[in-house]
Design a protein around this motif. Structure first.
Motif, PDB file in Angstrom:
ATOM      1  N   ALA A 125       0.826  -1.209   0.000  1.00  0.00           N
ATOM      2  CA  ALA A 125       0.000   0.000   0.000  1.00  0.00           C
ATOM      3  C   ALA A 125       0.862   1.261   0.000  1.00  0.00           C
ATOM      4  N   LEU A 126       1.952   1.259   0.782  1.00  0.00           N
ATOM      5  CA  LEU A 126       2.850   2.414   0.798  1.00  0.00           C
ATOM      6  C   LEU A 126       3.476   2.641  -0.569  1.00  0.00           C
ATOM      7  N   LEU A 127       3.874   1.544  -1.238  1.00  0.00           N
ATOM      8  CA  LEU A 127       4.457   1.686  -2.577  1.00  0.00           C
ATOM      9  C   LEU A 127       3.408   2.175  -3.578  1.00  0.00           C
ATOM     10  N   ALA A 128       2.143   1.722  -3.418  1.00  0.00           N
ATOM     11  CA  ALA A 128       1.078   2.176  -4.315  1.00  0.00           C
ATOM     12  C   ALA A 128       0.825   3.673  -4.136  1.00  0.00           C
ATOM     13  N   ILE A 129       0.859   4.151  -2.890  1.00  0.00           N
ATOM     14  CA  ILE A 129       0.685   5.590  -2.642  1.00  0.00           C
ATOM     15  C   ILE A 129       1.835   6.379  -3.269  1.00  0.00           C
ATOM     16  N   LEU A 130       3.061   5.842  -3.156  1.00  0.00           N
ATOM     17  CA  LEU A 130       4.206   6.490  -3.784  1.00  0.00           C
ATOM     18  C   LEU A 130       4.037   6.547  -5.303  1.00  0.00           C
ATOM     19  N   TYR A 131       3.511   5.468  -5.871  1.00  0.00           N
ATOM     20  CA  TYR A 131       3.252   5.451  -7.320  1.00  0.00           C
ATOM     21  C   TYR A 131       2.219   6.509  -7.702  1.00  0.00           C
ATOM     22  N   GLY A 132       1.159   6.653  -6.882  1.00  0.00           N
ATOM     23  CA  GLY A 132       0.155   7.665  -7.174  1.00  0.00           C
ATOM     24  C   GLY A 132       0.724   9.069  -7.138  1.00  0.00           C
ATOM     25  N   LEU A 133       1.587   9.345  -6.166  1.00  0.00           N
ATOM     26  CA  LEU A 133       2.174  10.680  -6.057  1.00  0.00           C
ATOM     27  C   LEU A 133       3.139  10.965  -7.207  1.00  0.00           C
ATOM     28  N   ILE A 134       3.968   9.975  -7.565  1.00  0.00           N
ATOM     29  CA  ILE A 134       4.973  10.194  -8.607  1.00  0.00           C
ATOM     30  C   ILE A 134       4.340  10.220  -9.996  1.00  0.00           C
ATOM     31  N   HIS A 136       0.916  10.270 -10.885  1.00  0.00           N
ATOM     32  CA  HIS A 136      -0.364  10.927 -11.157  1.00  0.00           C
ATOM     33  C   HIS A 136      -0.658  12.100 -10.209  1.00  0.00           C
ATOM     34  N   LYS A 137       0.257  12.445  -9.339  1.00  0.00           N
ATOM     35  CA  LYS A 137       0.095  13.572  -8.413  1.00  0.00           C
ATOM     36  C   LYS A 137      -1.146  13.419  -7.524  1.00  0.00           C
ATOM     37  N   SER A 138      -1.509  12.193  -7.225  1.00  0.00           N
ATOM     38  CA  SER A 138      -2.682  11.955  -6.380  1.00  0.00           C
ATOM     39  C   SER A 138      -2.552  10.582  -5.730  1.00  0.00           C
ATOM     40  N   ILE A 139      -2.753  10.542  -4.405  1.00  0.00           N
ATOM     41  CA  ILE A 139      -2.695   9.248  -3.713  1.00  0.00           C
ATOM     42  C   ILE A 139      -3.990   8.465  -3.902  1.00  0.00           C
ATOM     43  N   TRP A 140      -5.051   9.142  -4.391  1.00  0.00           N
ATOM     44  CA  TRP A 140      -6.348   8.467  -4.512  1.00  0.00           C
ATOM     45  C   TRP A 140      -6.469   7.688  -5.808  1.00  0.00           C
ATOM     46  N   TYR A 141      -5.596   7.943  -6.763  1.00  0.00           N
ATOM     47  CA  TYR A 141      -5.705   7.258  -8.057  1.00  0.00           C
ATOM     48  C   TYR A 141      -5.572   5.741  -7.925  1.00  0.00           C
ATOM     49  N   LEU A 162     -10.986   9.811 -11.109  1.00  0.00           N
ATOM     50  CA  LEU A 162     -10.217   8.848 -10.318  1.00  0.00           C
ATOM     51  C   LEU A 162      -9.139   9.530  -9.482  1.00  0.00           C
ATOM     52  N   LEU A 163      -8.744  10.732  -9.877  1.00  0.00           N
ATOM     53  CA  LEU A 163      -7.720  11.445  -9.110  1.00  0.00           C
ATOM     54  C   LEU A 163      -8.279  12.066  -7.833  1.00  0.00           C
ATOM     55  N   LEU A 226      -9.044  -1.196 -13.994  1.00  0.00           N
ATOM     56  CA  LEU A 226      -7.619  -1.371 -13.704  1.00  0.00           C
ATOM     57  C   LEU A 226      -6.888  -1.942 -14.906  1.00  0.00           C
ATOM     58  N   ASN A 227      -7.526  -2.859 -15.637  1.00  0.00           N
ATOM     59  CA  ASN A 227      -6.891  -3.459 -16.804  1.00  0.00           C
ATOM     60  C   ASN A 227      -6.620  -2.426 -17.891  1.00  0.00           C
ATOM     61  N   ALA A 228      -7.494  -1.426 -18.008  1.00  0.00           N
ATOM     62  CA  ALA A 228      -7.322  -0.403 -19.047  1.00  0.00           C
ATOM     63  C   ALA A 228      -6.239   0.602 -18.695  1.00  0.00           C
ATOM     64  N   ARG A 229      -5.934   0.769 -17.401  1.00  0.00           N
ATOM     65  CA  ARG A 229      -5.002   1.819 -16.983  1.00  0.00           C
ATOM     66  C   ARG A 229      -3.784   1.281 -16.232  1.00  0.00           C
ATOM     67  N   ILE A 230      -3.624  -0.032 -16.161  1.00  0.00           N
ATOM     68  CA  ILE A 230      -2.579  -0.607 -15.310  1.00  0.00           C
ATOM     69  C   ILE A 230      -1.191  -0.287 -15.847  1.00  0.00           C
ATOM     70  N   ASP A 231      -0.284   0.004 -14.943  1.00  0.00           N
ATOM     71  CA  ASP A 231       1.127   0.235 -15.259  1.00  0.00           C
ATOM     72  C   ASP A 231       1.881  -1.014 -14.813  1.00  0.00           C
ATOM     73  N   TRP A 232       2.198  -1.890 -15.738  1.00  0.00           N
ATOM     74  CA  TRP A 232       2.701  -3.225 -15.378  1.00  0.00           C
ATOM     75  C   TRP A 232       4.040  -3.216 -14.652  1.00  0.00           C
ATOM     76  N   PRO A 233       5.004  -2.365 -15.000  1.00  0.00           N
ATOM     77  CA  PRO A 233       6.251  -2.351 -14.200  1.00  0.00           C
ATOM     78  C   PRO A 233       5.990  -2.043 -12.728  1.00  0.00           C
TER      79      PRO A 233
END
Length: 286
Positions: A125-134, A136-141, A162-163, A226-233
């Motif tokens: 979850a912490l890594l997902a929040i970091l991904y949202g901030l880096i 998409h500039k939003s932790i809610w994405y 979604l943001l 999620l399948n339409a917007r997923i960032d696989w790395p």
């Protein structure tokens, strides 16, 4: 050469060689069926696996069955003695661990699996929040994307929607993430004892690769948004972080013996004459 035709003084006998090709063919057939409800690529990989298994299986038996030589140690005296019936049959006593019904003999406690899954889920979850901030500039994405699996309204949202914060998305994402993390942690507590030498390799690399492949095939059904917007790395990084953290937490716990050596009635907690003494560890004989 047939082992029954060998002379008694032969130093080896020939037995059918072991092969794993039947299991490979069975796995391929199972993948073909799984692809009918997930993704055509699963069926294609299953068909390739099935053909490989059948070809390898047929080559092991045709045109001539493969054999391997097994050395023979002739002990005439011991063999004749073994043929004589014993005076009585020795019965295994309740609680005796000198035999096994299945492997492994020890597993991690379920509480360790749940704890490992929750800790791994928190790290993910912490890594997902970091991904949202880096990204998409939003932790809610990422939170709203995960929650879209349980809400048609969230699944139909646009990128800008979604943001933004969504109370429904936060609640749904928390329920989905906590439940999935705990269930996968339980799975780790059962599977890791089967691979005692390299639990982190299995839990941190092999298992995430396997379930990421399954999610790739079924994501369009589970969570189309999620399948339409997923960032696989990033998604693979989430899985590896969860696997390593959960595997470390589970592997640090002490394993406990399974109850497979106990009678079924004792394991079920049935209270009946004749087994009460066994449950208390006493000798049931008068």
């Amino acid at each position: 050469m047939d082992s029954e035709r060998l002379p008694a003084t032969a130093s080896v006998i020939h037995v059918p060689a072991p092969t794993g090709w039947p299991m490979t063919a069975a796995l391929g057939f199972a993948l073909i069926l799984a692809g009918l409800i997930t993704h055509p690529l699963v069926s294609v990989s299953g068909a390739v696996t099935l053909v490989m298994g059948l070809v390898g299986w047929f080559r092991a038996v045709l045109p001539q069955e493969a054999h391997e030589a097994v050395p023979v140690e002739l002990e005439v005296g011991a063999a004749l003695k073994a043929l004589k019936p014993g005076p009585e049959v020795k019965h295994l006593q309740v609680g005796e661990q000198g035999h096994r019904a299945r492997l492994p003999l020890e597993v991690y406690p379920y509480s360790a699996g749940i704890r490992g899954g929750l800790v791994g889920g928190a790290a993910m979850a912490l890594l997902a929040i970091l991904y949202g901030l880096i990204g998409h500039k939003s932790i809610w994405y990422p939170i709203n994307l995960l929650a879209a699996a349980g809400s048609a309204k969230l699944s139909a949202m646009s990128y800008q929607q979604l943001l933004a914060f969504s109370g429904t998305g936060l609640v749904l994402a928390s329920i989905i993430h906590i439940a999935a993390s705990a269930l996968v942690g339980l799975l780790y507590s059962v599977l890791l004892p089967i691979f005692p030498r390299r639990p982190i390799l299995v839990g941190g690399i092999i298992a995430p690769l396997l379930w990421s492949g399954l999610l790739y095939a079924a994501q369009d059904i589970i969570n189309p948004a999620l399948n339409a917007r997923i960032d696989w790395p990033w998604f693979m990084a989430f899985q590896f972080v969860f696997g390593v953290v959960a595997g470390l937490v589970v592997a640090r716990h002490e394993r406990v013996f399974t109850l497979q050596h106990l009678p079924v009635a004792v394991r079920l907690g049935i209270e009946a004459p004749g087994i009460m003494a066994e449950k208390n560890g006493e000798d049931p004989k008068p």
